[in-house]
Design a protein around this motif. Structure first.
Motif, short mmCIF file in Angstrom:
data_model
loop_
_atom_site.label_atom_id
_atom_site.label_comp_id
_atom_site.label_asym_id
_atom_site.label_seq_id
_atom_site.Cartn_x
_atom_site.Cartn_y
_atom_site.Cartn_z
N UNK A 1 -42.98 3.28 -61.50
CA UNK A 1 -43.48 2.53 -60.35
C UNK A 1 -42.78 3.00 -59.08
N UNK A 2 -43.56 3.17 -58.01
CA UNK A 2 -43.01 3.59 -56.73
C UNK A 2 -42.46 2.38 -55.98
N UNK A 3 -41.24 2.52 -55.46
CA UNK A 3 -40.60 1.46 -54.67
C UNK A 3 -40.37 1.99 -53.26
N UNK A 4 -40.62 1.12 -52.27
CA UNK A 4 -40.56 1.52 -50.87
C UNK A 4 -39.69 0.55 -50.08
N UNK A 5 -38.62 1.08 -49.47
CA UNK A 5 -37.73 0.28 -48.62
C UNK A 5 -38.12 0.51 -47.15
N UNK A 6 -38.88 -0.40 -46.58
CA UNK A 6 -39.41 -0.23 -45.23
C UNK A 6 -38.30 -0.10 -44.19
N UNK A 7 -37.16 -0.78 -44.42
CA UNK A 7 -36.08 -0.75 -43.44
C UNK A 7 -35.42 0.61 -43.35
N UNK A 8 -35.57 1.46 -44.35
CA UNK A 8 -34.99 2.80 -44.32
C UNK A 8 -35.96 3.84 -43.75
N UNK A 9 -37.22 3.49 -43.65
CA UNK A 9 -38.24 4.45 -43.23
C UNK A 9 -38.13 4.76 -41.74
N UNK A 10 -38.27 6.05 -41.38
CA UNK A 10 -38.23 6.47 -39.98
C UNK A 10 -39.59 7.00 -39.51
N UNK A 11 -40.63 6.67 -40.25
CA UNK A 11 -42.01 6.98 -39.85
C UNK A 11 -42.29 8.49 -39.71
N UNK A 12 -41.54 9.32 -40.41
CA UNK A 12 -41.80 10.76 -40.31
C UNK A 12 -43.09 11.15 -41.04
N UNK A 13 -43.47 10.37 -42.04
CA UNK A 13 -44.71 10.52 -42.81
C UNK A 13 -44.79 11.85 -43.57
N UNK A 14 -43.61 12.44 -43.85
CA UNK A 14 -43.62 13.63 -44.70
C UNK A 14 -44.18 13.29 -46.08
N UNK A 15 -44.00 12.06 -46.48
CA UNK A 15 -44.51 11.62 -47.78
C UNK A 15 -46.03 11.72 -47.85
N UNK A 16 -46.68 11.39 -46.74
CA UNK A 16 -48.15 11.37 -46.73
C UNK A 16 -48.70 12.77 -46.98
N UNK A 17 -48.03 13.77 -46.45
CA UNK A 17 -48.52 15.13 -46.62
C UNK A 17 -48.39 15.64 -48.04
N UNK B 1 -39.93 -4.26 -52.12
CA UNK B 1 -40.06 -2.83 -52.39
C UNK B 1 -41.22 -2.52 -53.34
N UNK B 2 -41.62 -3.50 -54.16
CA UNK B 2 -42.77 -3.28 -55.04
C UNK B 2 -43.99 -4.06 -54.56
N UNK B 3 -43.92 -4.57 -53.32
CA UNK B 3 -45.08 -5.22 -52.72
C UNK B 3 -45.34 -6.63 -53.19
N UNK B 4 -44.29 -7.34 -53.65
CA UNK B 4 -44.44 -8.73 -54.10
C UNK B 4 -43.66 -9.66 -53.18
#
Length: 301
Positions: A48-64, A266-269
């Motif tokens: 399962x993918x976990x996402x910590x929004x507070x650490x994100x810097x909006x570079x969006x390298x992940x999207x690519x 982080x898991x959207x709950x």
């Protein structure tokens, strides 16, 4: 073919999951959905993918790097449209800020035991060993059975932490390879158990009784959550179990802590107990006294 399981963490030098110095192996998947759970990423059996929004810097390298368009920007914020996420992990490798993590990895028994046995000298000197936890390890029964059997061949002391919600026959088939069951008791009242965990406690209590009658070594582990199961009735219920089963290897009380609440986001709950504070030392002392007054000696974590 080697037996494999889905592991979401391996913690070395654990001091609170059985006797001595231990390594705790956490398996994914759980039939109970406790509203206070500090490992909600363990519920699903899949990675399962976990996402910590507070650490994100909006570079969006992940999207690519994502083949399924999971990562999008919405109103200037990075959000996950994770219904199509297959947990491939490609986005995790692109995130230099540590905002993305993959929870769950397929591992075979030999790989797990190689990591566990790296600290065997510490186990031998402290009376420790390996603890299998979760989630609910019984959900990956075939892997668990093989792992326990091979661990005993390596001369390891084995503990199994379980919520008890599994088939009686499965517990019986692994009983000889478990030196100590860390048996969770969430609530002694069935209606409350269903409300706060999603399942009845009847199978759990029946398995506890069966294991005890057949000579298994058992230690009760009881999470105490303010306003949920810290009632006089539940404490009396735990005390009644100790009278019914006088040869238990102790009762361990796990006071509430809020260290895992960030994982829910982080898991959207949504975490229902987000305003609940961790139990402090004064409150722990009060809990300990209440158990003594109920005629129950306990260990307090």
């Amino acid at each position: 073919m080697k037996k494999t399981g889905i592991i979401f963490d391996i913690q070395r030098f654990s001091l609170h999951d059985g006797p001595g110095i231990r390594t705790t192996v956490f398996l994914k998947g759980c039939p109970l959905h406790c509203i206070w759970c500090h490992n909600p990423e363990s519920w699903s059996r899949k990675p399962q993918l976990m996402f910590s929004a507070e650490k994100c810097r909006q570079c969006m390298a992940c999207a690519g790097s994502c083949p399924n368009s999971v990562h999008i920007q919405k109103l200037g914020e990075h959000v996950l449209d994770d219904k199509n996420c297959d947990a491939c992990g490609k986005c995790v490798t692109q995130c230099v800020y540590g905002a993305l993590k993959l929870s769950g990895e397929e591992m075979d028994v030999d790989t797990v035991l190689k990591e566990v046995c790296a600290d065997k000298s510490y186990y031998d000197n402290s009376g420790g060993g390996v603890t299998i936890s979760g989630g609910e390890p019984m959900l990956q029964f075939s892997f668990l059975q093989t792992l326990l059997g091979e661990a005993k061949k390596q001369g390891l002391h084995t503990c199994l932490e379980t919520g008890g919600f599994a088939q009686k026959e499965e517990f019986e088939s692994i009983r000889k390879d478990v030196d100590l069951f860390l048996f969770d008791i969430k609530h002694t009242d069935d209606a409350a158990h269903k409300k706060y965990t999603g399942v009845s406690n009847q199978r759990i209590l029946a398995n506890l009784d069966d294991l005890y009658r057949k000579g298994a070594k058992l230690r009760l582990r009881c999470p105490l959550i303010p306003g949920i199961n810290d009632t006089d009735e539940h404490i009396a219920g735990i005390a009644a179990l100790t009278r019914k089963y006088p040869e238990l290897c102790g009762v361990e009380i796990l006071p509430y802590h809020d260290m895992g609440k960030g994982k829910w986001n982080q898991i959207g709950r949504e975490y229902e107990l987000r305003d609940l504070k961790s139990t402090d030392q004064e409150q722990k002392a009060v809990l300990h006294r209440r158990f003594l007054e109920a005629g129950c000696e306990v260990m307090m974590s």
